[in-house]
Design a protein around this motif. Structure first.
Motif, mmCIF file in Angstrom:
data_model
loop_
_atom_site.group_PDB
_atom_site.id
_atom_site.type_symbol
_atom_site.label_atom_id
_atom_site.label_comp_id
_atom_site.label_asym_id
_atom_site.label_seq_id
_atom_site.Cartn_x
_atom_site.Cartn_y
_atom_site.Cartn_z
ATOM 1 N N TYR A 127 0.835 -1.203 0.000
ATOM 2 C CA TYR A 127 0.000 0.000 0.000
ATOM 3 C C TYR A 127 0.868 1.251 0.000
ATOM 4 O O TYR A 127 1.829 1.366 0.775
ATOM 5 N N LYS A 128 0.542 2.166 -0.903
ATOM 6 C CA LYS A 128 1.266 3.435 -0.987
ATOM 7 C C LYS A 128 0.455 4.521 -0.275
ATOM 8 O O LYS A 128 -0.635 4.875 -0.713
ATOM 9 N N ASP A 129 0.989 5.012 0.814
ATOM 10 C CA ASP A 129 0.330 6.106 1.526
ATOM 11 C C ASP A 129 0.769 7.424 0.906
ATOM 12 O O ASP A 129 1.913 7.847 1.050
ATOM 13 N N GLU A 130 -0.147 8.043 0.161
ATOM 14 C CA GLU A 130 0.191 9.288 -0.529
ATOM 15 C C GLU A 130 -0.199 10.529 0.276
ATOM 16 O O GLU A 130 -0.298 11.621 -0.254
ATOM 17 N N SER A 131 -0.433 10.332 1.562
ATOM 18 C CA SER A 131 -0.848 11.466 2.391
ATOM 19 C C SER A 131 0.327 12.273 2.916
ATOM 20 O O SER A 131 0.147 13.369 3.438
ATOM 21 N N ALA A 132 1.557 11.729 2.794
ATOM 22 C CA ALA A 132 2.727 12.444 3.290
ATOM 23 C C ALA A 132 2.907 13.760 2.542
ATOM 24 O O ALA A 132 2.751 13.822 1.328
ATOM 25 N N VAL B 167 4.571 14.815 -1.101
ATOM 26 C CA VAL B 167 6.021 14.627 -1.222
ATOM 27 C C VAL B 167 6.431 14.124 -2.602
ATOM 28 O O VAL B 167 7.581 14.288 -3.005
ATOM 29 N N ASN B 168 5.492 13.535 -3.360
ATOM 30 C CA ASN B 168 5.863 12.952 -4.662
ATOM 31 C C ASN B 168 5.452 13.829 -5.840
ATOM 32 O O ASN B 168 5.442 13.369 -6.977
ATOM 33 N N THR B 169 5.118 15.096 -5.593
ATOM 34 C CA THR B 169 4.858 16.032 -6.688
ATOM 35 C C THR B 169 5.948 17.100 -6.702
ATOM 36 O O THR B 169 6.623 17.329 -5.700
ATOM 37 N N VAL B 170 6.108 17.774 -7.869
ATOM 38 C CA VAL B 170 7.237 18.708 -8.012
ATOM 39 C C VAL B 170 6.788 20.072 -8.531
ATOM 40 O O VAL B 170 7.003 21.092 -7.891
ATOM 41 N N GLY B 171 6.202 20.118 -9.716
ATOM 42 C CA GLY B 171 5.795 21.391 -10.313
ATOM 43 C C GLY B 171 4.380 21.312 -10.856
ATOM 44 O O GLY B 171 3.886 20.244 -11.210
ATOM 45 N N LEU B 172 3.733 22.485 -10.962
ATOM 46 C CA LEU B 172 2.329 22.519 -11.358
ATOM 47 C C LEU B 172 2.034 23.843 -12.049
ATOM 48 O O LEU B 172 2.422 24.910 -11.567
ATOM 49 N N SER B 173 1.357 23.779 -13.195
ATOM 50 C CA SER B 173 0.883 24.979 -13.885
ATOM 51 C C SER B 173 -0.616 24.843 -14.109
ATOM 52 O O SER B 173 -1.087 23.799 -14.572
ATOM 53 N N ILE B 174 -1.330 25.899 -13.801
ATOM 54 C CA ILE B 174 -2.792 25.905 -13.908
ATOM 55 C C ILE B 174 -3.227 27.086 -14.763
ATOM 56 O O ILE B 174 -2.760 28.214 -14.566
ATOM 57 N N GLY B 175 -4.126 26.835 -15.702
ATOM 58 C CA GLY B 175 -4.711 27.892 -16.511
ATOM 59 C C GLY B 175 -6.224 27.830 -16.421
ATOM 60 O O GLY B 175 -6.809 26.744 -16.461
ATOM 61 N N ILE B 176 -6.860 28.991 -16.285
ATOM 62 C CA ILE B 176 -8.314 29.042 -16.094
ATOM 63 C C ILE B 176 -8.911 30.113 -17.005
ATOM 64 O O ILE B 176 -8.363 31.218 -17.141
ATOM 65 N N ILE B 177 -10.040 29.757 -17.634
ATOM 66 C CA ILE B 177 -10.870 30.749 -18.326
ATOM 67 C C ILE B 177 -12.201 30.787 -17.593
ATOM 68 O O ILE B 177 -12.846 29.758 -17.396
ATOM 69 N N LYS B 178 -12.596 31.949 -17.168
ATOM 70 C CA LYS B 178 -13.864 32.127 -16.467
ATOM 71 C C LYS B 178 -14.480 33.448 -16.921
ATOM 72 O O LYS B 178 -13.907 34.516 -16.707
ATOM 73 N N ASN C 226 6.570 7.800 -7.300
ATOM 74 C CA ASN C 226 7.283 7.879 -6.034
ATOM 75 C C ASN C 226 8.112 9.151 -5.897
ATOM 76 O O ASN C 226 8.860 9.312 -4.929
ATOM 77 N N GLY C 227 7.998 10.041 -6.886
ATOM 78 C CA GLY C 227 8.750 11.284 -6.840
ATOM 79 C C GLY C 227 10.178 11.149 -7.321
ATOM 80 O O GLY C 227 10.995 12.053 -7.118
ATOM 81 N N GLN C 228 10.499 10.026 -7.986
ATOM 82 C CA GLN C 228 11.846 9.813 -8.510
ATOM 83 C C GLN C 228 11.902 10.221 -9.977
ATOM 84 O O GLN C 228 10.958 10.007 -10.732
ATOM 85 N N GLN C 229 13.029 10.820 -10.396
ATOM 86 C CA GLN C 229 13.170 11.245 -11.790
ATOM 87 C C GLN C 229 13.058 10.047 -12.715
ATOM 88 O O GLN C 229 13.572 8.962 -12.441
#
Length: 476
Positions: free
Chosen positions: A125-130, A161-172, A358-361
């Motif tokens: 089981y992978k606990d992704e809550s960290a 812990v296993n995410t790195v970068g994020l870009s969000i675009g919105i049209i409203k 797992n956040g590994q390259q």
């Protein structure tokens, strides 16, 4: 614990639970099979579980081998005390959290067209809550109420812990807003920008079907054309292919599997870059002998193979490579200058490093024959242009192609246009597609009448679907 033998398929463009009624029906069937599995598990009845499996599973694992797996690895775990659904992807694969007497595992399970077990894979089981200890950097100014709402939702994803970068675009309501979080490469302290290039995975399929619609409107092909019209005679002779149409390839009703059974025959085969050397020769070799999982037009079954084959046919119709067709017909008219399959030296510095679950390259993916299924890279700026063009009618040939992709082509257990899936979020319908590679996740959804669009690009594998749906709810 020894590795548990299983039947595993490589897929991308995965769908999380998005309140789709069709998905609920499929999930109910999978849940029902799990209930039977638990009953047999309690009785330590390996044969009873094996009786629930289908032909594909049995090809990979004999009854004797399955009995060994159960007696040596599964039954010693004890009784299943509690189960809960973690995800249901691609309208097919359920991941369950199973709590045993002394350990917690996760079970990946899906069913074939006869509702028999096709995939039955136990994993730790992978606990992704960290979460990360420090607040991830962002360009979000937090000035408006919506800025704060977006931030609250984005933090749930980017602080893992296993995410790195994020870009969000919105049209409203005609207004465009963008938000960036994290880093383009772990540890470089550089925020993504709206011009940072990400893998977009299966969102590529919507570009492929736009090309299809364009050529249909031009009178060069018809949605009802049989695919055998465009295949070499040696391939077209396979009677299994005669009733598959171009439409079936686009809306995942062809009966073809997600991937061909000679997928790993490519040389060299790199499991971390699995599409790189699957070429047209292998594709046609498979099609010569393949059999279908269902009759064309009758069942929805998400297929990377079908989308790749559609693009291969469109290359023949257009006389150019998939990437050239995308550029000339879609990207150039819309000034989408950073949407490509192959990175040029000039723009390669804007491409993110990508990271696995797992956040590994991990390596970014390369494609050959199946490029039209998931090969494109793009930016939030470009995809905002793409979404806006899909939402705005004009007399241009491209606009009319977009309109054709929006027409409903299948509505039995899943609602689709051409490649676009139609989902409901709190009673509002959206044209939707997502994408997932081993190192990236993407989300694109829009509603024309409400003038809402959401684009999310991540340079890590964890799905952005829950984040995308949460943001849609905030905008409605």
């Amino acid at each position: 614990m020894k590795p548990i033998r299983s039947l595993v398929f490589i897929v991308f463009g995965l769908f999380a639970s998005l309140n789709m009624s069709a998905q609920n029906l499929r999930l109910q069937k999978t849940d029902s099979v799990l209930t039977l599995v638990k009953e047999h598990f309690k009785l330590k009845d390996a044969d009873g579980i094996y009786a629930l499996t289908g032909a594909n599973f049995r090809k990979a694992l004999s009854m004797a081998a399955f009995r060994d797996v159960c007696s040596e690895q599964l039954f010693p775990l004890g009784e299943i005390k509690k189960d809960s659904l973690l995800s249901f992807v691609n309208n097919k694969t359920a991941t369950y959290k199973l709590q045993f007497d002394a350990v917690t595992m996760q079970l990946l399970m899906n069913l074939d067209q006869d509702d028999k077990i096709e995939l039955f894979l136990f994993q730790p089981y992978k606990d992704e809550s960290a979460t990360k200890l420090e607040q991830v950097a962002t360009s979000n100014s937090l000035k408006s109420a919506i800025d704060k709402k977006i931030n609250a939702e984005a933090r749930k994803y980017i602080q893992k812990v296993n995410t790195v970068g994020l870009s969000i675009g919105i049209i409203k309501d005609g207004k465009v807003s963008t938000y960036n979080y994290g880093e383009t490469t772990r540890g470089n302290k550089r925020l993504p920008t709206t011009n940072t290039i990400f893998e977009i995975g299966s969102i590529t399929k919507t570009f492929t079907s736009t090309l299809l619609a364009y050529y249909v409107n031009e009178g060069k092909i018809s949605l009802t054309d049989p695919i055998t019209k465009f295949l070499p005679d040696s391939v077209a002779r396979n009677p299994e292919l005669k009733n598959i149409t171009l439409l079936n390839l686009s809306n995942h009703t062809s009966g073809l599997p997600s991937l061909p059974d000679n997928f790993s025959a490519q040389r060299p085969y790199n499991k971390l870059n699995p599409y790189k050397n699957y070429n047209k020769q292998l594709l046609f070799a498979y099609l010569k002998k393949c059999t279908l999982n269902s009759r064309p037009g009758e069942q929805y079954a998400y297929s990377n193979l079908a989308a790749g084959l559609l693009g291969t046919i469109l290359e023949q119709v257009g006389g150019k490579s998939f990437e050239q067709l995308v550029w000339e017909i879609i990207c150039s008219p819309l000034q989408m200058k950073s949407t490509v399959q192959h990175l040029t030296p000039m723009i390669s510095t804007r491409f993110t490093t990508v990271y696995d679950d797992n956040g590994q390259q991990t390596p970014a993916w390369d494609f050959d024959a199946l490029a039209p299924a998931g090969s494109l890279r793009s930016t939030v700026n470009d995809l905002l242009l793409y979404a806006k063009a899909n939402m705005t009618k004009s007399d241009s040939k491209l606009s009319k192609a977009f309109e054709l992709t929006h027409q409903i082509t299948f509505n039995t257990d899943t609602k689709l246009g051409l490649a676009w899936h139609i989902i409901e979020v709190n009673g509002v319908s959206y044209y939707f597609h997502n994408g997932g590679t081993y190192g990236s996740s993407s989300f694109l959804a829009y509603n024309i009448e409400k003038n809402i669009a959401v684009i999310i690009l991540s340079n890590a594998s964890p799905s952005t679907d829950v984040l995308g749906v949460s943001i849609l709810k905030q905008l409605q």
